[in-house]
Design a protein around this motif. Structure first.
Motif, PDB file in Angstrom:
ATOM      1  N   ARG A 136      53.876  42.965  42.876  1.00 21.67           N
ATOM      2  CA  ARG A 136      55.212  43.063  43.456  1.00 21.67           C
ATOM      3  C   ARG A 136      55.462  41.919  44.437  1.00 21.67           C
ATOM      4  O   ARG A 136      56.543  41.332  44.458  1.00 21.67           O
ATOM      5  CB  ARG A 136      55.375  44.417  44.154  1.00 21.67           C
ATOM      6  N   ASP A 137      54.454  41.593  45.239  1.00 20.30           N
ATOM      7  CA  ASP A 137      54.579  40.502  46.209  1.00 20.30           C
ATOM      8  C   ASP A 137      54.829  39.169  45.506  1.00 20.30           C
ATOM      9  O   ASP A 137      55.680  38.366  45.928  1.00 20.30           O
ATOM     10  CB  ASP A 137      53.309  40.435  47.061  1.00 20.30           C
ATOM     11  N   LEU A 138      54.087  38.912  44.422  1.00 24.41           N
ATOM     12  CA  LEU A 138      54.254  37.654  43.697  1.00 24.41           C
ATOM     13  C   LEU A 138      55.629  37.565  43.043  1.00 24.41           C
ATOM     14  O   LEU A 138      56.236  36.489  42.994  1.00 24.41           O
ATOM     15  CB  LEU A 138      53.157  37.518  42.641  1.00 24.41           C
ATOM     16  N   VAL A 139      56.133  38.695  42.543  1.00 28.01           N
ATOM     17  CA  VAL A 139      57.473  38.700  41.946  1.00 28.01           C
ATOM     18  C   VAL A 139      58.532  38.499  43.024  1.00 28.01           C
ATOM     19  O   VAL A 139      59.451  37.682  42.871  1.00 28.01           O
ATOM     20  CB  VAL A 139      57.717  40.014  41.177  1.00 28.01           C
ATOM     21  N   GLU A 140      58.409  39.236  44.122  1.00 23.97           N
ATOM     22  CA  GLU A 140      59.396  39.132  45.205  1.00 23.97           C
ATOM     23  C   GLU A 140      59.447  37.730  45.802  1.00 23.97           C
ATOM     24  O   GLU A 140      60.524  37.238  46.159  1.00 23.97           O
ATOM     25  CB  GLU A 140      59.051  40.138  46.321  1.00 23.97           C
ATOM     26  N   SER A 141      58.291  37.096  45.917  1.00 26.13           N
ATOM     27  CA  SER A 141      58.236  35.779  46.545  1.00 26.13           C
ATOM     28  C   SER A 141      58.687  34.656  45.623  1.00 26.13           C
ATOM     29  O   SER A 141      58.812  33.503  46.057  1.00 26.13           O
ATOM     30  CB  SER A 141      56.804  35.495  47.020  1.00 26.13           C
ATOM     31  N   GLY A 142      58.908  34.953  44.338  1.00 29.74           N
ATOM     32  CA  GLY A 142      59.383  33.944  43.405  1.00 29.74           C
ATOM     33  C   GLY A 142      58.288  33.160  42.715  1.00 29.74           C
ATOM     34  O   GLY A 142      58.578  32.195  41.992  1.00 29.74           O
ATOM     35  N   LEU A 144      56.579  33.834  40.167  1.00 26.30           N
ATOM     36  CA  LEU A 144      56.699  33.885  38.707  1.00 26.30           C
ATOM     37  C   LEU A 144      58.022  33.325  38.208  1.00 26.30           C
ATOM     38  O   LEU A 144      58.254  33.249  37.004  1.00 26.30           O
ATOM     39  CB  LEU A 144      56.557  35.332  38.223  1.00 26.30           C
ATOM     40  N   GLY A 145      58.890  32.956  39.119  1.00 29.11           N
ATOM     41  CA  GLY A 145      60.220  32.530  38.703  1.00 29.11           C
ATOM     42  C   GLY A 145      61.035  33.721  38.229  1.00 29.11           C
ATOM     43  O   GLY A 145      60.831  34.858  38.670  1.00 29.11           O
ATOM     44  N   GLU A 146      61.946  33.495  37.300  1.00 33.54           N
ATOM     45  CA  GLU A 146      62.727  34.593  36.739  1.00 33.54           C
ATOM     46  C   GLU A 146      61.930  35.301  35.652  1.00 33.54           C
ATOM     47  O   GLU A 146      61.365  34.657  34.771  1.00 33.54           O
ATOM     48  CB  GLU A 146      64.041  34.071  36.145  1.00 33.54           C
ATOM     49  N   ILE A 147      61.872  36.626  35.716  1.00 31.06           N
ATOM     50  CA  ILE A 147      61.115  37.388  34.724  1.00 31.06           C
ATOM     51  C   ILE A 147      61.841  37.368  33.387  1.00 31.06           C
ATOM     52  O   ILE A 147      63.027  37.692  33.302  1.00 31.06           O
ATOM     53  CB  ILE A 147      60.917  38.847  35.183  1.00 31.06           C
ATOM     54  N   ARG A 148      61.104  37.017  32.353  1.00 36.12           N
ATOM     55  CA  ARG A 148      61.682  36.952  31.009  1.00 36.12           C
ATOM     56  C   ARG A 148      61.162  38.059  30.087  1.00 36.12           C
ATOM     57  O   ARG A 148      61.839  38.459  29.158  1.00 36.12           O
ATOM     58  CB  ARG A 148      61.377  35.597  30.371  1.00 36.12           C
ATOM     59  N   ARG A 149      59.940  38.520  30.339  1.00 35.85           N
ATOM     60  CA  ARG A 149      59.374  39.521  29.430  1.00 35.85           C
ATOM     61  C   ARG A 149      58.334  40.354  30.165  1.00 35.85           C
ATOM     62  O   ARG A 149      57.586  39.847  31.008  1.00 35.85           O
ATOM     63  CB  ARG A 149      58.713  38.847  28.224  1.00 35.85           C
ATOM     64  N   THR A 150      58.309  41.652  29.857  1.00 32.87           N
ATOM     65  CA  THR A 150      57.238  42.534  30.324  1.00 32.87           C
ATOM     66  C   THR A 150      56.658  43.254  29.115  1.00 32.87           C
ATOM     67  O   THR A 150      57.357  43.526  28.150  1.00 32.87           O
ATOM     68  CB  THR A 150      57.748  43.578  31.339  1.00 32.87           C
ATOM     69  N   ASN A 151      55.365  43.551  29.201  1.00 32.69           N
ATOM     70  CA  ASN A 151      54.704  44.248  28.098  1.00 32.69           C
ATOM     71  C   ASN A 151      53.598  45.116  28.679  1.00 32.69           C
ATOM     72  O   ASN A 151      52.631  44.595  29.236  1.00 32.69           O
ATOM     73  CB  ASN A 151      54.127  43.235  27.100  1.00 32.69           C
ATOM     74  N   TRP A 152      53.753  46.425  28.584  1.00 33.92           N
ATOM     75  CA  TRP A 152      52.705  47.328  29.077  1.00 33.92           C
ATOM     76  C   TRP A 152      52.201  48.173  27.908  1.00 33.92           C
ATOM     77  O   TRP A 152      52.939  48.961  27.329  1.00 33.92           O
ATOM     78  CB  TRP A 152      53.226  48.244  30.189  1.00 33.92           C
ATOM     79  N   ILE A 153      50.927  47.979  27.601  1.00 32.91           N
ATOM     80  CA  ILE A 153      50.238  48.813  26.623  1.00 32.91           C
ATOM     81  C   ILE A 153      49.341  49.753  27.410  1.00 32.91           C
ATOM     82  O   ILE A 153      48.365  49.322  28.031  1.00 32.91           O
ATOM     83  CB  ILE A 153      49.399  47.971  25.644  1.00 32.91           C
ATOM     84  N   ILE A 154      49.673  51.025  27.426  1.00 31.05           N
ATOM     85  CA  ILE A 154      48.902  52.011  28.179  1.00 31.05           C
ATOM     86  C   ILE A 154      48.503  53.128  27.217  1.00 31.05           C
ATOM     87  O   ILE A 154      49.210  54.128  27.052  1.00 31.05           O
ATOM     88  CB  ILE A 154      49.681  52.518  29.418  1.00 31.05           C
ATOM     89  N   THR A 155      47.399  52.883  26.521  1.00 29.48           N
ATOM     90  CA  THR A 155      46.963  53.804  25.463  1.00 29.48           C
ATOM     91  C   THR A 155      45.596  54.421  25.749  1.00 29.48           C
ATOM     92  O   THR A 155      44.941  54.937  24.839  1.00 29.48           O
ATOM     93  CB  THR A 155      46.919  53.079  24.103  1.00 29.48           C
ATOM     94  N   ASP A 156      45.159  54.360  27.006  1.00 30.18           N
ATOM     95  CA  ASP A 156      43.853  54.934  27.334  1.00 30.18           C
ATOM     96  C   ASP A 156      43.992  56.320  27.977  1.00 30.18           C
ATOM     97  O   ASP A 156      43.199  56.715  28.824  1.00 30.18           O
ATOM     98  CB  ASP A 156      43.039  53.998  28.235  1.00 30.18           C
ATOM     99  N   TRP A 157      45.000  57.065  27.531  1.00 27.17           N
ATOM    100  CA  TRP A 157      45.239  58.434  28.002  1.00 27.17           C
ATOM    101  C   TRP A 157      44.656  59.459  27.022  1.00 27.17           C
ATOM    102  O   TRP A 157      45.254  60.502  26.805  1.00 27.17           O
ATOM    103  CB  TRP A 157      46.737  58.701  28.114  1.00 27.17           C
ATOM    104  N   HIS A 193      59.013  49.564  36.929  1.00 27.33           N
ATOM    105  CA  HIS A 193      60.267  49.300  37.644  1.00 27.33           C
ATOM    106  C   HIS A 193      60.001  48.675  39.009  1.00 27.33           C
ATOM    107  O   HIS A 193      60.656  47.696  39.397  1.00 27.33           O
ATOM    108  CB  HIS A 193      61.038  50.616  37.811  1.00 27.33           C
ATOM    109  N   TRP A 194      59.029  49.231  39.760  1.00 23.91           N
ATOM    110  CA  TRP A 194      58.806  48.853  41.152  1.00 23.91           C
ATOM    111  C   TRP A 194      58.264  47.438  41.307  1.00 23.91           C
ATOM    112  O   TRP A 194      58.643  46.706  42.226  1.00 23.91           O
ATOM    113  CB  TRP A 194      57.845  49.861  41.781  1.00 23.91           C
ATOM    114  N   THR A 195      57.356  47.034  40.414  1.00 27.98           N
ATOM    115  CA  THR A 195      56.725  45.723  40.567  1.00 27.98           C
ATOM    116  C   THR A 195      57.597  44.582  40.071  1.00 27.98           C
ATOM    117  O   THR A 195      57.531  43.475  40.599  1.00 27.98           O
ATOM    118  CB  THR A 195      55.384  45.667  39.814  1.00 27.98           C
ATOM    119  N   THR A 196      58.405  44.824  39.049  1.00 32.96           N
ATOM    120  CA  THR A 196      59.179  43.732  38.452  1.00 32.96           C
ATOM    121  C   THR A 196      60.566  43.572  39.059  1.00 32.96           C
ATOM    122  O   THR A 196      61.202  42.526  38.890  1.00 32.96           O
ATOM    123  CB  THR A 196      59.345  43.946  36.937  1.00 32.96           C
TER     124      THR A 196
END
Length: 378
Positions: A136-142, A144-157, A193-196
């Motif tokens: 979140r800090d790295l995104v807020e501080s810029g 990463l620049g403008e976010i273009r894509r996110t991808n979360w694979i969470i299949t270890d449930w 939502h919170w980090t990006t």
């Protein structure tokens, strides 16, 4: 001292009560517990002593004058109505995740919280994890620049059939209000939502219900989202994959961050992609990229105890909340959108049609009841 009552002595409620009873939350004291099961109240009396009052009814505990705030750790559907009743009594509230089952219900809770003026938080303990705080800090501080894509694979449930068979309420529309999205993934949906800091514009999702397990709710999800800034995202989850993956990838105009296996890696571009593209005149060149291992504090942070402490500090000292209760609607909006998109076989605009979702959910609860009635007669 903040006198705290815990409603619901299941796994999480008991854990919170234990932390408070051991004095691990500075300024917080376990003053009361509430559970509809007499055997749990008797257990609490033996465990905590007579100084912790026991109640079989939440309303009685709230009106008793014995507490200043409540921790709500009950089944999902009960979170908003119990919180609303607590606000009416002028109590501070900390609810377990998820905020509720459908956003219409949660919106009413948020409005009640605003009117009450007391401190309202949600148990998003993963917000204390140094990995996601750093992202979140790295995104807020810029960075990463403008976010273009996110991808979360969470299949270890991974959950076997025996897990679902352990309780008739599990993995049912009436008992839990959903499957992997509402039960396993609320933290990831919140962190997404919170980090990006991105605002979803519309969603198209494909949920599969009882695909791998004998359950009526979703056990596999693939979702695609479009953001207001033009970026896109993918979210994949299941409870039936082994060994499974937990990989969160965020790509911006200045590089890519990947969180996986408890580590954060940053592929940082020396110049931003748009800047390189505007000046480069060759055929196959690409921006110079440096892979950086981002230093992050060891461990997963204070987790549940950290949120309890932060909520207590917010009441007693005015400390800003790390996880305001009102934020619970954001992750729930994402999961509601995924289900609604699947049910309607169409795109869903954000914010969703909350009345439409509620109607669709109630229809599935009715269908579930009819199946159980027919099964009992057979």
């Amino acid at each position: 001292m903040l006198r705290i009552g815990v409603i619901g002595l299941g796994n999480m409620g008991t854990s919170h009560a234990d932390v408070l009873a051991r004095g691990e939350v500075e300024g917080g004291v376990l003053a009361a517990v509430c559970d509809a099961r007499p055997e749990r109240l008797e257990w609490a009396r033996e465990q905590y002593g007579d100084q912790v009052k026991g109640f079989g009814d939440a309303e009685q505990m709230m009106a008793s004058g014995e507490i200043d705030g409540v921790v709500i750790a009950t089944p999902h559907y009960d979170h908003p109505p119990l919180a609303i009743r607590a606000f009416a009594h002028g109590l501070h509230v900390l609810i377990e995740k998820p905020a509720g089952v459908y956003t219409k219900q949660v919106r009413e809770m948020n409005e009640a919280a605003a009117s009450a003026g007391t401190v309202f938080a949600i148990m998003y303990n993963q917000r204390t994890n140094p990995l996601y705080r750093k992202l979140r800090d790295l995104v807020e501080s810029g960075e990463l620049g403008e976010i273009r894509r996110t991808n979360w694979i969470i299949t270890d449930w991974y959950r076997p059939q025996s897990y679902y068979d352990s309780g008739s309420w599990r993995a049912t529309w009436e008992g839990e209000g959903g499957g992997v999205l509402i039960n396993q993934c609320p933290h990831q949906l919140d962190l997404w939502h919170w980090t990006t800091l991105l605002k979803p514009k519309r969603m198209r999702a494909f949920c599969r219900f009882g695909k791998y397990r004998n359950i009526e709710v979703e056990d596999e999800v693939t979702a695609y989202v479009e953001y207001e800034n033009g970026g896109t995202g993918v979210f994949i989850a299941t409870t039936a994959e082994a060994p499974g993956t937990n990989r969160f990838e965020v790509t911006g105009t200045r590089g890519k961050i990947v969180i996986e296996d408890g580590k954060m890696s940053f592929w940082r571009l020396r110049v931003s992609e748009p800047e390189f593209n505007a000046s480069y005149r060759g055929l196959f060149g690409k921006p110079e990229c440096w892979k950086v291992e981002i230093p992050v504090e060891p461990g997963s942070g204070p987790q549940h105890k950290g949120i309890l402490q932060n909520w207590t500090d917010a009441v007693l000292k005015g400390t800003p909340l790390l996880a305001p209760g009102e934020d619970g609607i954001h992750g729930l909006m994402l999961s509601n959108a995924m289900l609604l998109s699947t049910w309607t076989d169409d795109w869903v605009e954000m914010p969703i049609d909350e009345d439409r979702f509620h109607v669709e959910l109630m229809a599935r609860i009715d269908e579930s009841r009819q199946r159980r009635t027919q099964g009992a007669k057979a």
